[in-house]
Design a protein around this motif. Structure first.
Motif, PDB file in Angstrom:
ATOM      1  N   ILE A 155       0.829  -1.061  -0.015  1.00 12.43           N
ATOM      2  CA  ILE A 155      -0.081  -0.108  -0.038  1.00 12.43           C
ATOM      3  C   ILE A 155       0.871   1.469  -0.068  1.00 12.43           C
ATOM      4  CG2 ILE A 155      -0.151   0.112   2.700  1.00 12.43           C
ATOM      5  CD1 ILE A 155      -2.941   1.002   2.198  1.00 12.43           C
ATOM      6  N   ALA A 156       0.455   2.117  -0.595  1.00 11.38           N
ATOM      7  CA  ALA A 156       1.236   3.487  -0.610  1.00 11.38           C
ATOM      8  C   ALA A 156       1.123   4.276   0.662  1.00 11.38           C
ATOM      9  CB  ALA A 156       0.804   4.462  -1.689  1.00 11.38           C
ATOM     10  N   ILE A 157       2.138   4.555   1.479  1.00  6.79           N
ATOM     11  CA  ILE A 157       2.108   5.322   2.586  1.00  6.79           C
ATOM     12  C   ILE A 157       2.583   6.627   2.416  1.00  6.79           C
ATOM     13  CG2 ILE A 157       2.995   5.566   5.097  1.00  6.79           C
ATOM     14  CD1 ILE A 157       1.603   2.869   4.834  1.00  6.79           C
ATOM     15  N   ILE A 158       1.607   7.564   2.584  1.00  2.00           N
ATOM     16  CA  ILE A 158       1.672   9.183   2.003  1.00  2.00           C
ATOM     17  C   ILE A 158       1.767   9.954   3.416  1.00  2.00           C
ATOM     18  CG2 ILE A 158       0.477  10.971   0.961  1.00  2.00           C
ATOM     19  CD1 ILE A 158       1.063   8.573  -0.907  1.00  2.00           C
ATOM     20  N   ASP A 159       2.676  10.930   3.233  1.00  2.00           N
ATOM     21  CA  ASP A 159       2.766  12.009   4.170  1.00  2.00           C
ATOM     22  C   ASP A 159       3.143  13.405   3.199  1.00  2.00           C
ATOM     23  OD1 ASP A 159       5.636  13.362   4.670  1.00  2.00           O
ATOM     24  OD2 ASP A 159       5.767  11.011   4.597  1.00  2.00           O
ATOM     25  N   ALA A 160       2.862  14.474   3.652  1.00  2.00           N
ATOM     26  CA  ALA A 160       3.297  15.761   3.262  1.00  2.00           C
ATOM     27  C   ALA A 160       3.968  16.477   3.768  1.00  2.00           C
ATOM     28  CB  ALA A 160       2.068  16.217   2.301  1.00  2.00           C
ATOM     29  N   TYR A 161       4.589  16.184   4.937  1.00  2.00           N
ATOM     30  CA  TYR A 161       5.183  17.205   5.977  1.00  2.00           C
ATOM     31  C   TYR A 161       6.686  16.935   6.084  1.00  2.00           C
ATOM     32  CZ  TYR A 161       0.310  18.390   6.463  1.00  2.00           C
ATOM     33  OH  TYR A 161      -0.882  18.812   6.397  1.00  2.00           O
ATOM     34  N   TRP A 162       7.231  15.796   5.492  1.00  2.00           N
ATOM     35  CA  TRP A 162       8.681  15.765   5.490  1.00  2.00           C
ATOM     36  C   TRP A 162       9.187  15.546   4.198  1.00  2.00           C
ATOM     37  CZ3 TRP A 162       5.463  12.995   9.097  1.00  2.00           C
ATOM     38  CH2 TRP A 162       5.866  13.211  10.480  1.00  2.00           C
ATOM     39  N   ASP A 163      10.333  16.080   3.901  1.00  3.11           N
ATOM     40  CA  ASP A 163      10.855  15.840   2.550  1.00  3.11           C
ATOM     41  C   ASP A 163      11.610  14.609   2.306  1.00  3.11           C
ATOM     42  OD1 ASP A 163      13.367  16.515   3.552  1.00  3.11           O
ATOM     43  OD2 ASP A 163      13.821  18.312   3.020  1.00  3.11           O
ATOM     44  N   GLU A 164      12.222  14.517   1.089  1.00  3.23           N
ATOM     45  CA  GLU A 164      13.008  13.390   0.868  1.00  3.23           C
ATOM     46  C   GLU A 164      14.156  12.850   1.914  1.00  3.23           C
ATOM     47  OE1 GLU A 164      15.217  16.318  -1.404  1.00  3.23           O
ATOM     48  OE2 GLU A 164      13.194  16.015  -0.767  1.00  3.23           O
ATOM     49  N   ASP A 165      14.514  14.019   2.560  1.00 11.14           N
ATOM     50  CA  ASP A 165      15.728  13.944   3.377  1.00 11.14           C
ATOM     51  C   ASP A 165      15.322  13.531   4.744  1.00 11.14           C
ATOM     52  OD1 ASP A 165      17.741  13.737   1.863  1.00 11.14           O
ATOM     53  OD2 ASP A 165      17.768  16.053   1.573  1.00 11.14           O
ATOM     54  N   GLY A 166      13.872  13.757   5.025  1.00 11.45           N
ATOM     55  CA  GLY A 166      13.246  13.679   6.346  1.00 11.45           C
ATOM     56  C   GLY A 166      13.117  14.951   7.117  1.00 11.45           C
ATOM     57  N   ASN A 167      13.441  16.140   6.504  1.00 12.45           N
ATOM     58  CA  ASN A 167      13.445  17.316   7.305  1.00 12.45           C
ATOM     59  C   ASN A 167      11.961  17.592   7.213  1.00 12.45           C
ATOM     60  OD1 ASN A 167      16.068  17.884   7.470  1.00 12.45           O
ATOM     61  ND2 ASN A 167      16.090  18.014   5.399  1.00 12.45           N
ATOM     62  N   GLY A 168      11.440  18.354   8.305  1.00 10.55           N
ATOM     63  CA  GLY A 168       9.984  18.987   8.428  1.00 10.55           C
ATOM     64  C   GLY A 168       9.731  19.839   7.182  1.00 10.55           C
ATOM     65  N   LEU A 169       8.670  19.839   6.648  1.00 10.99           N
ATOM     66  CA  LEU A 169       8.393  21.131   5.847  1.00 10.99           C
ATOM     67  C   LEU A 169       6.822  21.559   6.092  1.00 10.99           C
ATOM     68  CD1 LEU A 169       6.259  20.208   3.244  1.00 10.99           C
ATOM     69  CD2 LEU A 169       8.256  19.113   2.638  1.00 10.99           C
ATOM     70  N   CYS A 170       6.531  22.821   5.890  1.00 11.68           N
ATOM     71  CA  CYS A 170       5.254  23.365   5.967  1.00 11.68           C
ATOM     72  C   CYS A 170       4.630  23.848   4.425  1.00 11.68           C
ATOM     73  CB  CYS A 170       5.222  24.380   7.021  1.00 11.68           C
ATOM     74  SG  CYS A 170       3.557  25.587   6.893  1.00 11.68           S
ATOM     75  N   PRO A 171       3.600  22.816   4.047  1.00 13.79           N
ATOM     76  CA  PRO A 171       3.005  23.372   2.722  1.00 13.79           C
ATOM     77  C   PRO A 171       2.732  24.885   2.585  1.00 13.79           C
ATOM     78  CG  PRO A 171       2.198  21.101   3.472  1.00 13.79           C
ATOM     79  CD  PRO A 171       2.987  21.672   4.720  1.00 13.79           C
ATOM     80  N   ALA A 172       2.118  25.263   3.731  1.00 19.01           N
ATOM     81  CA  ALA A 172       1.926  26.813   3.648  1.00 19.01           C
ATOM     82  C   ALA A 172       3.202  27.635   3.333  1.00 19.01           C
ATOM     83  CB  ALA A 172       1.027  27.274   4.730  1.00 19.01           C
ATOM     84  N   ALA A 173       4.138  27.352   4.309  1.00 14.32           N
ATOM     85  CA  ALA A 173       5.261  28.329   4.283  1.00 14.32           C
ATOM     86  C   ALA A 173       6.206  28.012   3.243  1.00 14.32           C
ATOM     87  CB  ALA A 173       6.205  27.813   5.443  1.00 14.32           C
ATOM     88  N   THR A 174       6.114  26.732   2.370  1.00 11.40           N
ATOM     89  CA  THR A 174       6.678  26.927   1.098  1.00 11.40           C
ATOM     90  C   THR A 174       6.010  27.367  -0.032  1.00 11.40           C
ATOM     91  OG1 THR A 174       5.619  24.344   0.931  1.00 11.40           O
ATOM     92  CG2 THR A 174       7.688  24.489   1.760  1.00 11.40           C
ATOM     93  N   GLY A 175       4.619  27.634   0.054  1.00 10.73           N
ATOM     94  CA  GLY A 175       3.769  27.939  -0.883  1.00 10.73           C
ATOM     95  C   GLY A 175       3.129  26.957  -1.693  1.00 10.73           C
ATOM     96  N   LEU A 176       3.471  25.677  -1.295  1.00  8.71           N
ATOM     97  CA  LEU A 176       3.056  24.551  -2.203  1.00  8.71           C
ATOM     98  C   LEU A 176       1.321  24.338  -2.226  1.00  8.71           C
ATOM     99  CD1 LEU A 176       3.979  21.848  -3.657  1.00  8.71           C
ATOM    100  CD2 LEU A 176       3.488  20.670  -1.352  1.00  8.71           C
ATOM    101  N   SER A 177       0.706  24.952  -1.518  1.00  8.98           N
ATOM    102  CA  SER A 177      -0.639  25.048  -1.220  1.00  8.98           C
ATOM    103  C   SER A 177      -1.067  25.979  -0.359  1.00  8.98           C
ATOM    104  CB  SER A 177      -1.137  23.552  -0.906  1.00  8.98           C
ATOM    105  OG  SER A 177      -1.023  23.133   0.290  1.00  8.98           O
ATOM    106  N   HIS A 178      -2.370  26.530  -0.751  1.00  8.99           N
ATOM    107  CA  HIS A 178      -3.057  27.406   0.391  1.00  8.99           C
ATOM    108  C   HIS A 178      -4.624  27.026   0.385  1.00  8.99           C
ATOM    109  CE1 HIS A 178       0.231  29.990   1.335  1.00  8.99           C
ATOM    110  NE2 HIS A 178       0.404  30.572   0.169  1.00  8.99           N
ATOM    111  N   HIS A 179      -5.250  27.316   1.351  1.00  4.00           N
ATOM    112  CA  HIS A 179      -6.643  26.838   1.544  1.00  4.00           C
ATOM    113  C   HIS A 179      -7.679  27.909   1.345  1.00  4.00           C
ATOM    114  CE1 HIS A 179     -10.046  26.271   4.609  1.00  4.00           C
ATOM    115  NE2 HIS A 179     -10.080  25.124   3.649  1.00  4.00           N
ATOM    116  N   ILE A 180      -8.769  27.699   0.658  1.00  5.56           N
ATOM    117  CA  ILE A 180      -9.764  28.729   0.291  1.00  5.56           C
ATOM    118  C   ILE A 180     -11.014  28.127   1.326  1.00  5.56           C
ATOM    119  CG2 ILE A 180     -11.488  29.876  -1.027  1.00  5.56           C
ATOM    120  CD1 ILE A 180      -9.029  29.432  -3.284  1.00  5.56           C
ATOM    121  N   ASN A 181     -11.078  28.787   2.459  1.00  6.08           N
ATOM    122  CA  ASN A 181     -12.489  28.469   3.096  1.00  6.08           C
ATOM    123  C   ASN A 181     -13.614  28.632   2.531  1.00  6.08           C
ATOM    124  OD1 ASN A 181     -13.310  31.225   3.837  1.00  6.08           O
ATOM    125  ND2 ASN A 181     -12.688  31.072   5.718  1.00  6.08           N
TER     126      ASN A 181
END
Length: 391
Positions: free
Chosen positions: A250-276
């Motif tokens: 099964i694919a194990i997904i996360d979106a908060y660590w990069d390939e080297d295992g460092n934490g990342l914030c999708p909002a701080a990187t600008g990868l995604s934003h949320h529209i309420n």
């Protein structure tokens, strides 16, 4: 894993998943990277809450306690999708509340067969009939939330028989041939389940294609901070995910660590934003402040001109690679007050709540654990790998 997905999936659903999400998603991610190199910004993808309505009342949900619920108009939702497509992005996360309570949902999704949608749902409304409608559209992957077993789910969700209703939703989706995902907001009350080989195998046996773990974030009118993981538990979860990727079908997904295992914030990187559901553009669903509304001007102009979003991307990495709301809520209050940002929580007390909230560890805590698998490293570094980046 690939063989199992090929055999169990509806062929049209599989094609849309590979092309709309995989190929076009990867291209949209690269366009996003090229924009950044040129000093331009527009997110790689959007997460959109279409309604605040929900049939459950979960602990730590950002939608609870609103003075009145909002519902995005179908015209506004279509406009957001069209303006995002114009920038070469075709992937969208559809959130709520419970998005299956949003009446125009299927009509809107049918208008955009060239896109791919990830539907975040608690599953209690995902009947065989709903699953069949999603199969016909073929461009939707349901991401069904598991918040615990029989003993925990009803407490976390404040509902009745939630575990069995969620399990049935997974079966309905998989039986229809959908690319089916399961998500878990990992906290103290469900950590043992999250780390259970039996749990993962049960999902594989039901035909689930991917499992996404993210860390519980204490938000909403009932943040229940005591459920947040400590530093050691976060480290245990991260270690487990990396090892599980090579063990399970099964694919194990996360979106908060990069390939080297460092934490990342999708909002701080600008990868995604949320529209309420009210139309405000928030950094992410749990940071419920905004200075920009989709009705103000075209999205491309908003992202070009927003000082609030631009400075947030510059300042958060100086503080943490994790979640600023968890690690330093007072800093976040000071930042939004500096920018005179509107409280978009619908409760009108989000700054006061954050001032009183204790600091808790986030995914930025702990020792980095690099990805071991070449496919996962490639996906995180080079390709579109944003499934579920909302937390």
């Amino acid at each position: 894993m690939i063989k199992r997905i090929l055999l169990n999936s509806d062929k049209k659903c599989l094609y849309k998943f590979v092309y709309n999400m995989g190929v076009k998603g990867t291209m949209s991610f690269r366009r996003y990277q090229k924009r950044l190199k040129k000093g331009e910004f527009f997110p790689a993808f959007h997460f959109i809450s279409v309604t605040d309505d929900c049939n459950l009342n979960c602990q730590g949900c950002w939608v609870t306690g609103k003075k009145s619920n909002s519902r995005m108009s179908a015209d506004e939702l279509n406009r957001i999708i069209n303006e995002t497509k114009a920038k070469g992005s075709y992937f969208f996360g559809i959130l709520g509340g419970e998005p299956l309570m949003y009446k125009p949902l299927f009509d809107v999704l049918k208008k955009h067969p060239d896109c791919y949608f990830q539907l975040f749902t608690n599953g209690t409304l995902l009947t065989p009939g709903v699953a069949e409608e999603l199969r016909k559209m073929a461009n939707v992957t349901p991401l069904i939330s598991f918040e615990g077993d029989e003993d925990v789910a009803d407490i976390r969700r404040r509902g009745n028989d939630v575990y069995h209703r969620t399990t049935l939703a997974v079966e309905n989706a998989a039986n229809a041939g959908l690319i089916t995902g399961v998500a878990m907001s990992v906290c103290k009350s469900n950590l043992d389940l999250a780390l259970s080989p039996e749990f993962i195998q049960s999902l594989i046996d039901k035909g689930v294609a991917y499992l996404w773990y993210y860390i519980y974030r204490p938000v909403g009118s009932d943040p229940t901070v005591e459920l947040a993981l400590n530093k050691e538990e976060i480290q245990t979860l991260r270690n487990y995910m990396v090892e599980a990727r090579s063990k399970y079908d099964i694919a194990i997904i996360d979106a908060y660590w990069d390939e080297d295992g460092n934490g990342l914030c999708p909002a701080a990187t600008g990868l995604s934003h949320h529209i309420n559901a009210s139309g405000y553009i928030e950094p992410c669903p749990v940071i419920q402040f905004a200075t920009d509304h989709v009705a103000d001007k075209p999205l491309a102009e908003i992202y070009r001109d927003s000082v609030f979003l631009d400075e947030l991307k510059q300042e958060i990495p100086k503080k943490t690679s994790g979640c600023i709301l968890m690690e330093d809520p007072q800093w976040l209050v000071d930042f939004v007050e500096k920018h005179n940002a509107k409280d978009t929580s619908g409760r009108e007390n989000e700054a006061e709540r954050l001032k009183a909230m204790p600091k808790v560890p986030s995914h930025g805590s702990g020792t980095p654990v690099p990805e071991k698998g070449r496919i996962y490293r490639f996906a995180k570094k080079r390709a579109f790998f944003g499934l579920g980046a909302y937390g």
